[in-house]
Design a protein around this motif. Sequence first.
Motif, PDB file in Angstrom:
ATOM      1  N   GLU A 108       0.841  -1.198   0.000  1.00  0.00           N
ATOM      2  CA  GLU A 108       0.000   0.000   0.000  1.00  0.00           C
ATOM      3  C   GLU A 108       0.876   1.248   0.000  1.00  0.00           C
ATOM      4  OE1 GLU A 108      -2.681   0.101   3.330  1.00  0.00           O
ATOM      5  OE2 GLU A 108      -3.902   1.667   2.384  1.00  0.00           O
ATOM      6  N   ILE A 109       0.542   2.199  -0.828  1.00  0.00           N
ATOM      7  CA  ILE A 109       1.247   3.483  -0.818  1.00  0.00           C
ATOM      8  C   ILE A 109       0.622   4.352   0.272  1.00  0.00           C
ATOM      9  CG2 ILE A 109       1.770   5.571  -2.134  1.00  0.00           C
ATOM     10  CD1 ILE A 109       1.799   3.878  -4.649  1.00  0.00           C
ATOM     11  N   LEU A 110       1.447   4.739   1.250  1.00  0.00           N
ATOM     12  CA  LEU A 110       0.909   5.478   2.398  1.00  0.00           C
ATOM     13  C   LEU A 110       1.049   6.987   2.195  1.00  0.00           C
ATOM     14  CD1 LEU A 110       2.250   3.245   5.314  1.00  0.00           C
ATOM     15  CD2 LEU A 110      -0.017   3.246   4.272  1.00  0.00           C
ATOM     16  N   SER A 111       0.642   7.472   1.024  1.00  0.00           N
ATOM     17  CA  SER A 111       0.595   8.922   0.814  1.00  0.00           C
ATOM     18  C   SER A 111      -0.836   9.239   0.418  1.00  0.00           C
ATOM     19  CB  SER A 111       1.561   9.334  -0.296  1.00  0.00           C
ATOM     20  OG  SER A 111       1.014   8.985  -1.553  1.00  0.00           O
ATOM     21  N   GLY A 128      -5.399  -3.214  -3.148  1.00  0.00           N
ATOM     22  CA  GLY A 128      -5.577  -4.504  -3.831  1.00  0.00           C
ATOM     23  C   GLY A 128      -4.806  -4.569  -5.133  1.00  0.00           C
ATOM     24  N   VAL A 129      -4.836  -3.460  -5.893  1.00  0.00           N
ATOM     25  CA  VAL A 129      -4.107  -3.417  -7.172  1.00  0.00           C
ATOM     26  C   VAL A 129      -2.606  -3.566  -6.924  1.00  0.00           C
ATOM     27  CG1 VAL A 129      -3.457  -1.911  -9.100  1.00  0.00           C
ATOM     28  CG2 VAL A 129      -5.860  -2.053  -8.403  1.00  0.00           C
ATOM     29  N   CYS A 130      -2.070  -2.776  -5.989  1.00  0.00           N
ATOM     30  CA  CYS A 130      -0.616  -2.840  -5.718  1.00  0.00           C
ATOM     31  C   CYS A 130      -0.224  -4.230  -5.232  1.00  0.00           C
ATOM     32  CB  CYS A 130      -0.214  -1.790  -4.670  1.00  0.00           C
ATOM     33  SG  CYS A 130      -0.157  -0.132  -5.349  1.00  0.00           S
ATOM     34  N   THR A 131      -1.066  -4.841  -4.420  1.00  0.00           N
ATOM     35  CA  THR A 131      -0.746  -6.169  -3.887  1.00  0.00           C
ATOM     36  C   THR A 131      -0.723  -7.207  -5.015  1.00  0.00           C
ATOM     37  OG1 THR A 131      -1.743  -5.565  -1.776  1.00  0.00           O
ATOM     38  CG2 THR A 131      -1.445  -7.924  -2.204  1.00  0.00           C
ATOM     39  N   LEU A 155      -1.892   3.592 -13.276  1.00  0.00           N
ATOM     40  CA  LEU A 155      -0.580   3.657 -13.928  1.00  0.00           C
ATOM     41  C   LEU A 155       0.387   4.495 -13.087  1.00  0.00           C
ATOM     42  CD1 LEU A 155       1.353   3.236 -16.319  1.00  0.00           C
ATOM     43  CD2 LEU A 155       0.086   5.003 -17.571  1.00  0.00           C
ATOM     44  N   ALA A 156      -0.091   5.654 -12.600  1.00  0.00           N
ATOM     45  CA  ALA A 156       0.772   6.524 -11.782  1.00  0.00           C
ATOM     46  C   ALA A 156       1.162   5.818 -10.484  1.00  0.00           C
ATOM     47  CB  ALA A 156       0.048   7.837 -11.483  1.00  0.00           C
ATOM     48  N   ILE A 157       0.224   5.107  -9.900  1.00  0.00           N
ATOM     49  CA  ILE A 157       0.475   4.401  -8.634  1.00  0.00           C
ATOM     50  C   ILE A 157       1.468   3.259  -8.839  1.00  0.00           C
ATOM     51  CG2 ILE A 157      -0.679   2.807  -7.026  1.00  0.00           C
ATOM     52  CD1 ILE A 157      -2.950   4.900  -6.859  1.00  0.00           C
TER      53      ILE A 157
END
Length: 284
Positions: A108-111, A128-131, A155-157
Motif C-alpha cells: 500500500e502506498i501510504l501517501s 488490492g491493485v498494488c498487492t 498507472l501513476a500508482i
Amino acid sequence: MIIAKTIEEVRAQVRAWKQEGLTVGLVPTMGYLHEGHASLVDKAVSQCDRVVASDFVNPTQFGPNEDLEAYPRDFDRDCALLEEHGCHMVFYPEVSEMYAPDAATYVEILSDMPKQLCGQTRPIHFRGVCTVVSKLFNIVTPDKAFFGQKDAQQLAIIRRMVRDLSYGIEIVGCPIVREPDGLAKSSRNTYLNPQERQAALVLSQAVRLGQTMVEEGETDARRVVEAMTAHIQAEPLARIDYVSAVDGVTMLPVETIQGSVLVAMAVYIGKTRLIDNFIVEKGE
Ligand code: AMP
C-alpha cells in the motif's frame, strides 16, 4: 500459447526463457479482453521476446458492494484474442492459487496519492491493485510491464510503487483505445443497455470538450472541470462520481493547467461506473 494455472508453471517457463537470454513482458488483465487489452499485448510483443498476460479477476481490489461476482468472464474468448496477438503464455490462476485463506500481507502506498480520484469512493482499491501487481511481478519477474492510460491513476500508482520498492521493471504506458464513436473500451461496457450505451458517450464528449478548451488556451483548471461537469450533468442517465484536474505524477489537485496534468472522471451511467481521462503536457 501456454495456459498456466499455477505459479510454479509460470516460474519454470520464465526461468527457461531467461536461460535462453530472452526478455519477458507482462500484461496484467482481469480478462473479458477487448482491443484495449490487445493493444497492450501488441506493444509488449513489439518490445519483448516473450509475453505473458495474466487473466485474473482480483478480489482484493473490489469493495464489499462492488461488482466482483458480476464481473464478466470468458476465458476461451480471451485465449483466442491473446493467441491472435502473439501472446506466448497466459497465467490463469484460481483465487486459491493467488491468496492463501489467511493471506494478510498487502502493498500500500501510504501517501495521499491513492486517496485521490477513484480512491475517494474506492478506499481499498489501490491497495488490492498494488498487492496483486506486486505478486505478479514476483511470479513473472518481467523486464517490462504494460498498463493502459485508461486507468491513469493506477498507472501513476504502479510507477510510484516500482520506484519506491526498487522493482527494476520498466513500466510502459499505452494510449486509450476507443470505440468508433469515442467511448473508451472497457470490459464493463457490457453492462450497458442500448439507452445507457448511448448516454455513456458523455464521458468521451467531455474529454474532447476539455481537450479543446486547453488547446484553445484555457489554463484555469476549475473552468475546464466546470464545463465538462455541466456537459455530463445534462445527460439524465449520468451521475458524476468525480471530475478532477490533478498533477500527472502526484495525483494531487491543481488549479492551473501547467506541466503534466491529468483531467480524469468517473461517472455512473445507470448502475455502471465508467472512467475516462486525458493528459495535458504543457510547457511553462
Ligand atoms: P482490466 O482488465 O480492466 O484490469 O485492464 C487491464 C489493463 O488493460 C489495464 O492496464 C488497463 O488500463 C488496460 N486497458 C483497459 N481498457 C483499455 C483501453 N480502452 N485502452 C487501453 N488500455 C486499456
